[in-house]
Design an enzyme around this catalytic site. Sequence first.
Site, short mmCIF file in Angstrom:
data_model
loop_
_atom_site.label_atom_id
_atom_site.label_comp_id
_atom_site.label_asym_id
_atom_site.label_seq_id
_atom_site.Cartn_x
_atom_site.Cartn_y
_atom_site.Cartn_z
CE LYS A 176 -9.84 -17.48 -17.87
NZ LYS A 176 -8.99 -17.68 -19.07
CG HIS A 195 -4.99 -17.37 -26.21
ND1 HIS A 195 -4.31 -16.55 -25.33
CD2 HIS A 195 -6.31 -17.10 -26.00
CE1 HIS A 195 -5.18 -15.83 -24.63
NE2 HIS A 195 -6.40 -16.14 -25.02
CG ASP A 197 -10.30 -15.35 -26.53
OD1 ASP A 197 -9.22 -15.80 -26.08
OD2 ASP A 197 -10.79 -14.27 -26.17
CG HIS A 251 -5.64 -12.22 -27.06
ND1 HIS A 251 -6.47 -12.84 -27.98
CD2 HIS A 251 -6.08 -12.64 -25.84
CE1 HIS A 251 -7.37 -13.59 -27.35
NE2 HIS A 251 -7.14 -13.49 -26.05
#
Length: 422
Positions: A176, A195, A197, A251
């Site tokens: 990404k 959030h 991952d 993070h």
Amino acid sequence: MAESVPSKFQGTSPVDIPIVDLSNPNEDLVARAVVKASETWGMFQVVNHGVPIELMRRLKELGTEFFELPEKEKEAVARPADSTDLEGYTTDYKKDGEGRKTWADHLFHRVWPPSRINYRFWPKNSPDYREVNEEYAKEIKKLSEKIMGWLSEGLGLHRDALKEGLGGEKVEYLMKIIFYPPCPKLELLYGAPHHTDLNGITFLIADEVDGLQAYQDNKWVDVKYDDSGIVVIIADQIKRMSNGRYKSGEHRATMDMVRTRLSWPVFAEPNLDHVVGPLPELVVDDAPKFKPYVYREYKFLKMNKLPLEIETTPLPLLLDAGKARGRRRREICYIFLMVSLALSQSSRLVSCFALTQSVSLDLVPSKLEQTFVVSAQVFKTTGTASFTGVSRKSCTRSTFHLLPYSEFALHMCFRLSQERVA
Ligand SMILES: O=C(O)CCC(=O)C(=O)O
Ligand SMILES: [Fe+2]
């Protein structure tokens, strides 16, 4: 003299995330440091990791060049509007639950395994793009397997346990590239909200503009890295496979007032059909803390902020759903609960729950028809779950509530049907 104003959000903690030097000849020590950082932070930075610095520099240069292209040229690799996958270029402006927005442009493309690569989504702006990304993918896979090996041994298991749990040679690596534009009003925007991952493990590099922050002990810690480090983020599937021994690193990414920022996370993740849950060897003496999920379903639930542990704790989750912020999210919760209940309860209970839920979720009965269609569309866009034969016509208030269990399950065949809403 005017006070200098910071151009980005600053973390509140003076500490740094753990740094592990992989060139240390004492491998035991390195492995222990990786295990400890994964248990306590779920995030660390590796240096002297063996991935050539020149390759990282080139990868960043080519990605930066892509984002400098005119919009029209970037659109050559745009994510198709009807795509059910993440691959492709998108420009994204979202509002989170607290009203603060996130804004970033992305390019996603798989880089491993070769059978899952679609070069259609790889930029064509430089003849080197392909070679550099293929080389980087091989290096990241090697690093990923090394780290998962240490983490497996840290659980008292054989070296390949976590890699196998994630799907072995079928593990996919998704690149990404994120482009965060400058943001003059920091209080209005995040690059990426708080959030964890949802994949297995993430490897992140970025340009010289700081922005990544880790959440530890109720404080935000600025992640400081230079050209040579790689940030490793333990993600949800490793946490779940380890039955909670390893932490999924929390993070977020902040933005800068004057500078653009780019980052390159690579997500190692299972194939969509792969089932991931606590590794069997870890739940002999201990009870499983998580339920196994087909990754496709996990991804769908997490991306739509839906409850994940409904089978083990239905009641509190029903209440959580009621508190979900925003009508759209409540609607999705509502339909999800209906499906879960339909699969596990008798028809009487389903309709009874439907009624009480429609009250507690603040959905007046006249809105049910709309709810149904909204949810069906959500399923359609993500393509991760499906309904059969549901149309606006067939979900009037009365049929919706009076469907017998068998028919209800047939209509809302959450896990089994491959067919999508037409
Ligand atoms: O840009 C960053 O530093 C973080 C991005 C991130 O956390 C993500 O895309 O999941
Ligand atoms: Fe992330």
